[in-house]
Write a protein that holds these residues in place. Structure first.
Motif, mmCIF file in Angstrom:
data_model
loop_
_atom_site.group_PDB
_atom_site.id
_atom_site.type_symbol
_atom_site.label_atom_id
_atom_site.label_comp_id
_atom_site.label_asym_id
_atom_site.label_seq_id
_atom_site.Cartn_x
_atom_site.Cartn_y
_atom_site.Cartn_z
ATOM 1 N N PHE A 22 40.157 51.022 89.648
ATOM 2 C CA PHE A 22 39.489 49.742 89.794
ATOM 3 C C PHE A 22 38.116 49.769 89.139
ATOM 4 N N GLY A 23 37.624 48.565 88.891
ATOM 5 C CA GLY A 23 36.322 48.397 88.287
ATOM 6 C C GLY A 23 35.937 46.934 88.311
ATOM 7 N N ILE A 24 34.981 46.604 87.475
ATOM 8 C CA ILE A 24 34.445 45.250 87.494
ATOM 9 C C ILE A 24 34.010 44.827 86.093
ATOM 10 N N ALA A 25 34.142 43.557 85.818
ATOM 11 C CA ALA A 25 33.652 42.989 84.561
ATOM 12 C C ALA A 25 32.238 42.492 84.800
ATOM 13 N N ASN A 26 31.326 42.892 83.913
ATOM 14 C CA ASN A 26 29.922 42.551 84.137
ATOM 15 C C ASN A 26 29.137 42.640 82.834
ATOM 16 N N ARG A 27 27.999 41.969 82.833
ATOM 17 C CA ARG A 27 27.024 42.107 81.754
ATOM 18 C C ARG A 27 25.881 42.981 82.270
ATOM 19 N N THR A 28 25.235 43.674 81.387
ATOM 20 C CA THR A 28 24.064 44.460 81.789
ATOM 21 C C THR A 28 22.809 43.661 81.484
ATOM 22 N N TRP A 29 21.701 44.146 81.941
ATOM 23 C CA TRP A 29 20.435 43.463 81.703
ATOM 24 C C TRP A 29 20.038 43.480 80.241
ATOM 25 N N PHE A 30 20.599 44.397 79.466
ATOM 26 C CA PHE A 30 20.188 44.534 78.071
ATOM 27 C C PHE A 30 21.268 44.122 77.075
ATOM 28 N N ASP A 31 22.397 43.631 77.551
ATOM 29 C CA ASP A 31 23.521 43.340 76.662
ATOM 30 C C ASP A 31 24.247 42.107 77.174
ATOM 31 N N SER A 32 24.307 41.065 76.372
ATOM 32 C CA SER A 32 24.950 39.825 76.811
ATOM 33 C C SER A 32 26.473 39.889 76.734
ATOM 34 N N GLU A 33 27.017 40.936 76.115
ATOM 35 C CA GLU A 33 28.477 41.061 76.043
ATOM 36 C C GLU A 33 29.041 41.424 77.410
ATOM 37 N N LEU A 34 30.164 40.820 77.729
ATOM 38 C CA LEU A 34 30.861 41.133 78.967
ATOM 39 C C LEU A 34 31.669 42.411 78.757
ATOM 40 N N ASN A 35 31.455 43.379 79.611
ATOM 41 C CA ASN A 35 32.169 44.656 79.533
ATOM 42 C C ASN A 35 32.879 44.926 80.848
ATOM 43 N N ALA A 36 33.926 45.715 80.786
ATOM 44 C CA ALA A 36 34.634 46.146 81.988
ATOM 45 C C ALA A 36 34.193 47.571 82.291
ATOM 46 N N TYR A 37 33.762 47.791 83.522
ATOM 47 C CA TYR A 37 33.280 49.104 83.943
ATOM 48 C C TYR A 37 34.261 49.694 84.943
ATOM 49 N N GLU A 38 34.851 50.799 84.565
ATOM 50 C CA GLU A 38 35.734 51.522 85.480
ATOM 51 C C GLU A 38 34.856 52.170 86.530
ATOM 52 N N LEU A 39 35.182 51.942 87.794
ATOM 53 C CA LEU A 39 34.430 52.558 88.874
ATOM 54 C C LEU A 39 35.157 53.763 89.453
#
Length: 147
Positions: free
Chosen positions: A63-80
Motif C-alpha cells: 500500500f501507499g498513497i498518491a501525493n505531491r511534495t512541497w517542492f514538486d507539483s507532479e503527483l507521485n505514488a509513494y509506496e509505504l
C-alpha cells in the motif's frame, strides 16, 4: 489474485505487521502499537489517494498513497509498505503487487512511483526486484534517534 485493501483487512494487516516487526532488524526496535495502526490505516484506506492491494490468499500486501511534495507539483505514488509472508517470498507475488500498484498510480494520474525498503529484510533482493521491474536506484536514507 489481488484485490483492493478494505477497512476489514486492517486486522489481518496488523497481524502481518507484527510478524514484520519481529523479523525486521530496523522495526524490531520500534514499539508496536496495533491500536494506532488500526486507526491510522483505516483512515488512510478511506482516502481517495490511497493505493493498496492484498493477495486474496492473504500471503502479502502493498500500500501507499498518491501525493505531491512541497517542492514538486507532479503527483507521485509513494509506496509505504510492501510485505510478503516469508514462506511466500521468491515467487511472483511481489512483482504482481508492484505492477498493480503502478496500474492504480497511473489511473490516479501519477507521474512516478517512489518505492524503497526500510525494514532491512532482504534489502538487496528487494532493490534488485524493483530494478528488474524497470526502477532506478536514486537515493539512500539515514536515521538518528534524538529522543
Amino acid at each position: 489474485m489481488l484485490r483492493p485493501i478494505r477497512a476489514d483487512d486492517v486486522g489481518l494487516i496488523i497481524e502481518m505487521l507484527l510478524a514484520l516487526h519481529v523479523e525486521s532488524p530496523h522495526y524490531s526496535q520500534v514499539r508496536p502499537d496495533p491500536d494506532y495502526v488500526r486507526t491510522t490505516l483505516t483512515s488512510m484506506i478511506e482516502q481517495p489517494a490511497f493505493i493498496g492491494f492484498i493477495d486474496v490468499d492473504l500471503r502479502g500486501f502493498m500500500f501507499g498513497i498518491a501525493n505531491r511534495t512541497w517542492f514538486d507539483s507532479e503527483l507521485n505514488a509513494y509506496e509505504l509498505l510492501l510485505y510478503i509472508l516469508p514462506e511466500y517470498r521468491g515467487g511472483l507475488l511481489a512483482a504482481r503487487l508492484i505492477k498493480q500498484f503502478e496500474f492504480d498510480a497511473k489511473r490516479l494520474n501519477c507521474i512516478h512511483v517512489r518505492a524503497g525498503t526500510s525494514t532491512r529484510i532482504n534489502t538487496e533482493e528487494v532493490l534488485r526486484l524493483y530494478e528488474r521491474l524497470g526502477y532506478t536506484r536514486e537515493a539512500n536514507t539515514v536515521s538518528k534517534r534524538i529522543n
